[in-house]
Design a protein around this motif. Structure first.
Motif, mmCIF file in Angstrom:
data_model
loop_
_atom_site.group_PDB
_atom_site.id
_atom_site.type_symbol
_atom_site.label_atom_id
_atom_site.label_comp_id
_atom_site.label_asym_id
_atom_site.label_seq_id
_atom_site.Cartn_x
_atom_site.Cartn_y
_atom_site.Cartn_z
ATOM 1 N N GLN A 147 54.351 61.741 62.260
ATOM 2 C CA GLN A 147 55.504 62.148 61.458
ATOM 3 C C GLN A 147 56.016 61.000 60.604
ATOM 4 O OE1 GLN A 147 54.914 65.056 61.225
ATOM 5 N NE2 GLN A 147 56.884 66.014 61.452
ATOM 6 N N LEU A 164 62.882 68.502 54.780
ATOM 7 C CA LEU A 164 62.348 68.301 56.133
ATOM 8 C C LEU A 164 62.468 69.610 56.899
ATOM 9 C CD1 LEU A 164 64.234 64.916 56.887
ATOM 10 C CD2 LEU A 164 61.881 65.171 56.076
ATOM 11 N N PRO A 167 61.256 68.548 61.302
ATOM 12 C CA PRO A 167 60.264 67.475 61.359
ATOM 13 C C PRO A 167 60.127 66.830 62.729
ATOM 14 C CG PRO A 167 62.273 66.683 60.339
ATOM 15 C CD PRO A 167 62.456 68.153 60.546
#
Ligand SMILES: Nc1ncnc2c1ncn2[C@@H]1O[C@H](COP(=O)(O)OP(=O)(O)OP(=O)(O)O)[C@@H](O)[C@H]1O
Length: 270
Positions: A147, A164, A167
């Motif tokens: 990530q 995002l 995430p």
């Protein structure tokens, strides 16, 4: 300066209404977090911002201009998983976007421009703690490292807006906390606007300067797709409120109530 404006935006698929009359303005350098029940339309909202989908009614403006009809480099995105190229090294993953932008035919740079790009990529990898893993492949990295790579990849294009989509959803709590700090710092350093989707209320209020809940304000149990989701709560969650634990707790509880007041459309259908 990046201001995002949703003007009475609707998204329908045939007769099924996913979003209805979503209307808000997001100031420059806000950190907006979108919460809401599963299946309500949070990702659809992000896809509209990315221009992967078009509103069926209303319009979206970026700095006062209608948003480009197709995804452009001014909007970066990180999904919960799989947003990096598995067959490319960490360094190549971070260089790929700018390479295609600079060389649309070949997707490759040579000589000094390539060296300059590699230098910038290495600096960003160092910033997210991946410099020593530059020659590895994504499957050799942990979930949190992947990530961090996805975030570095998105930041390489210097986006005005970073999107995002859950995430940190697949990460363990310790890694999640570390990622929270990193994203907050990167948000400050890059002075960008962030729009993030999450199911985690603590995360929403910890990170966001503003938190909106979307849900169906009207329901038809016979025809769930008759009504779409809209903004049901809009919380200013500036850092000063986060630091004030009593007010933060009150805001968090109100958000929890708002998010659970109406049963989710998904759970209704189950
Ligand atoms: N291309 C499409 N055609 C038809 N319906 C779609 C399409 N894309 C999304 N939908 C529907 O839109 C609704 C909202 O989906 P979306 O993925 O935005 O929800 P979400 O809030 O992000 O869900 P989750 O929290 O579970 O990820 C769902 O009912 C989904 O089936």
């Amino acid at each position: 300066m990046t201001e995002i404006r949703f003007e009475h935006v609707w998204k329908e698929y045939g007769s099924s209404i996913v979003l209805e009359n979503v209307d808000f303005t997001l100031d420059n350098h806000e950190f907006l977090v979108v919460i809401g029940p599963s299946g309500v339309g949070k990702t659809t909202l992000l896809r509209l911002l990315l221009a992967q989908e078009r509103p069926t009614r209303g319009r979206i403006l970026l700095d006062g201009e209608p948003i480009a009809g197709e995804p452009t480099a001014d909007r970066g995105v990180v999904f919960q998983r799989y947003s990096v190229f598995p067959h490319k090294t960490v360094l190549a993953n971070v260089m790929v976007g700018p390479q295609w932008a600079a060389s649309p035919l070949l997707g490759r740079l040579f000589g000094a421009p390539k060296r300059a790009l590699a230098e910038r990529a290495m600096a960003l990898l160092a910033r997210v703690g991946l410099a020593e893993h530059a020659q590895k492949y994504p499957q050799q990295l942990s979930g949190g490292m992947q990530q961090r790579l996805a975030i570095a990849q998105a930041l390489m294009n210097q986006p005005k807006v970073l999107l995002l989509d859950e995430p940190f959803g697949a990460l363990d709590p310790g890694t999640r906390r570390a990622m929270h700090s990193l994203v907050r710092e990167l948000w400050e350093e890059h002075a960008m606007t962030i729009v993030m989707v999450t199911h985690d209320l603590m995360e929403a209020f910890h990170l966001g300067t503003r938190v909106i809940a979307i849900d169906k304000a009207r329901k038809d149990s016979q025809a769930p797709e008759r009504f779409g989701a809209t903004i049901t709560s809009d919380f200013c969650a500036k850092p000063r409120i986060v630091r004030d634990s009593r007010r933060f707790e009150t805001a968090r509880l109100r958000a929890a109530e708002a998010a659970s007041a109406v049963p989710s459309s998904a759970s209704e259908r189950d």
